[in-house]
Design an enzyme around this catalytic site. Structure first.
Site, PDB file in Angstrom:
ATOM      1  N   GLU A  98       0.797  -1.022  -0.057  1.00 27.28           N
ATOM      2  CA  GLU A  98       0.069   0.007  -0.129  1.00 27.28           C
ATOM      3  C   GLU A  98       0.686   1.077   0.063  1.00 27.28           C
ATOM      4  OE1 GLU A  98      -2.073   1.992  -1.175  1.00 27.28           O
ATOM      5  OE2 GLU A  98      -4.050   1.448   0.568  1.00 27.28           O
ATOM      6  N   ASP A  99       0.002   2.519  -0.281  1.00 24.46           N
ATOM      7  CA  ASP A  99       0.834   2.916  -0.440  1.00 24.46           C
ATOM      8  C   ASP A  99       0.951   4.406   1.033  1.00 24.46           C
ATOM      9  OD1 ASP A  99      -1.754   4.495  -0.398  1.00 24.46           O
ATOM     10  OD2 ASP A  99      -1.764   5.503  -1.580  1.00 24.46           O
ATOM     11  N   ASP A 102      -3.639   5.265   6.699  1.00 25.86           N
ATOM     12  CA  ASP A 102      -3.749   6.644   7.721  1.00 25.86           C
ATOM     13  C   ASP A 102      -4.776   5.877   8.819  1.00 25.86           C
ATOM     14  OD1 ASP A 102      -4.227   9.266   7.615  1.00 25.86           O
ATOM     15  OD2 ASP A 102      -6.147   8.520   5.871  1.00 25.86           O
ATOM     16  N   PHE A 151      -1.337  15.569   5.104  1.00 29.38           N
ATOM     17  CA  PHE A 151      -1.380  14.977   3.516  1.00 29.38           C
ATOM     18  C   PHE A 151      -0.172  15.346   2.718  1.00 29.38           C
ATOM     19  CE2 PHE A 151      -3.813  14.569  -0.221  1.00 29.38           C
ATOM     20  CZ  PHE A 151      -4.738  13.703   0.685  1.00 29.38           C
ATOM     21  N   ARG A 164       0.642  12.239  -8.260  1.00 28.67           N
ATOM     22  CA  ARG A 164       1.069  11.196  -8.271  1.00 28.67           C
ATOM     23  C   ARG A 164       2.031  10.458  -8.837  1.00 28.67           C
ATOM     24  NH1 ARG A 164      -2.815   7.526  -6.480  1.00 28.67           N
ATOM     25  NH2 ARG A 164      -4.884   7.940  -6.985  1.00 28.67           N
TER      26      ARG A 164
HETATM   27  P1  IMP Z   1      -6.846   4.659   5.432  1.00 32.66           P
HETATM   28  O1  IMP Z   1      -7.772   3.464   5.393  1.00 32.66           O
HETATM   29  O2  IMP Z   1      -7.844   5.956   6.295  1.00 32.66           O
HETATM   30  O3  IMP Z   1      -5.704   3.996   6.064  1.00 32.66           O
HETATM   31  O4  IMP Z   1      -6.510   5.088   3.779  1.00 32.66           O
HETATM   32  C1  IMP Z   1      -5.191   4.995   3.127  1.00 32.66           C
HETATM   33  C2  IMP Z   1      -6.162   5.690   1.660  1.00 32.66           C
HETATM   34  O5  IMP Z   1      -6.129   6.407   1.950  1.00 32.66           O
HETATM   35  C3  IMP Z   1      -4.971   5.247   0.745  1.00 32.66           C
HETATM   36  O6  IMP Z   1      -4.574   3.933   0.244  1.00 32.66           O
HETATM   37  C4  IMP Z   1      -4.669   6.457   0.324  1.00 32.66           C
HETATM   38  O7  IMP Z   1      -4.940   6.463  -0.943  1.00 32.66           O
HETATM   39  C5  IMP Z   1      -5.123   7.855   1.249  1.00 32.66           C
HETATM   40  N1  IMP Z   1      -4.370   8.507   1.848  1.00 32.66           N
HETATM   41  C6  IMP Z   1      -4.567   8.632   3.244  1.00 32.66           C
HETATM   42  N2  IMP Z   1      -4.231   9.360   3.707  1.00 32.66           N
HETATM   43  C7  IMP Z   1      -3.276  10.254   2.400  1.00 32.66           C
HETATM   44  C8  IMP Z   1      -2.370  11.188   1.967  1.00 32.66           C
HETATM   45  O8  IMP Z   1      -1.937  12.216   3.201  1.00 32.66           O
HETATM   46  N3  IMP Z   1      -2.179  11.230   0.913  1.00 32.66           N
HETATM   47  C9  IMP Z   1      -2.490  10.828  -0.187  1.00 32.66           C
HETATM   48  N4  IMP Z   1      -3.552  10.113   0.093  1.00 32.66           N
HETATM   49  C10 IMP Z   1      -3.856   9.631   1.312  1.00 32.66           C
HETATM   50 MG    MG Z   2      -4.329   4.793  -2.239  1.00 33.27          MG
END
Ligand code: IMP
Ligand code: MG
Length: 180
Positions: A98-99, A102, A151, A164
């Site tokens: 994953e990237d 969060d 962010f 990206r």
């Molecule tokens: P989570 O489900 O809240 O953990 O979110 C995961 C997804 O939210 C990641 O795969 C990203 O696509 C997006 N995301 C969360 N934080 C960021 C950020 O700071 N920049 C860009 N995308 C984010």
């Molecule tokens: Mg993502």
């Protein structure tokens, strides 16, 4: 530097160095095994491509796409599988790439889904981790960097599908996040 960037948080050199360290760890942990690396599209794609090239264990690559966000910067809590892997994962050593972790909702959901398919093992590898935002008990097994509660974009990560392709992980100017 791109005109919309406020500051660079992680340079491409730092990312390359850390990716090498993560690959060394994975090579050690999976020595003699076959690994199925699954890229979570689209944010992880650049990290995935770099990481995959540094692995010397037997590796297969596959892709999944999920959607959890709209065009904004905050989570909807909703996860949808847009594209699934193209092969059964039963009995395989799987690493989800994953990237960023969060809130953790996306990976928590994916982890539960993939575990129900009975892989031999399942680990999570993420370039970035934002622990201050966590709303679940999800933890990464291989994590590149912890980032503060800002962010970030670049190196695969987007804001409303843009940025990206920036080579570094950056924070945008506040007026960009405002409206568009
Ligand atoms: P989570 O489900 O809240 O953990 O979110 C995961 C997804 O939210 C990641 O795969 C990203 O696509 C997006 N995301 C969360 N934080 C960021 C950020 O700071 N920049 C860009 N995308 C984010
Ligand atoms: Mg993502």
């Amino acid at each position: 530097m791109h005109k919309d960037v406020l500051k660079v948080l992680l340079t491409k050199e730092q990312i390359a160095q850390r990716t090498k360290e993560l690959a060394e760890q994975i090579n050690k942990d999976y020595a003699g095994k076959s690994v199925l690396m699954i890229c979570i599209l689209r944010g992880a794609v650049l990290f995935f491509a770099d990481l995959a090239r540094l692995l010397d264990v037997d590796v297969r690559l596959d892709f999944m796409a999920v959607s959890s966000y709209g065009a904004g910067t905050s989570t909807s809590g909703e996860v949808r599988i847009v594209k699934d892997v193209s092969q059964p994962i039963e009995g395989l050593h799987v690493i989800l790439v994953e990237d960023i972790i969060d809130t953790g909702h996306t990976l928590k959901y994916l982890k539960r889904l993939m575990e129900s398919r009975n892989p031999a093992s399942l680990k999570i590898c993420a370039l970035l981790d934002k622990p201050s935002r966590r709303e679940t008990d999800l933890q990464g097994d291989y994590v590149g960097f912890e980032v503060p509660n800002e962010f970030v974009v670049g190196f695969g990560l987007d804001y409303a599908e843009r940025y990206r392709n920036l080579p570094d992980v950056c924070v945008l100017k506040p007026e960009i996040y405002g409206g568009k």
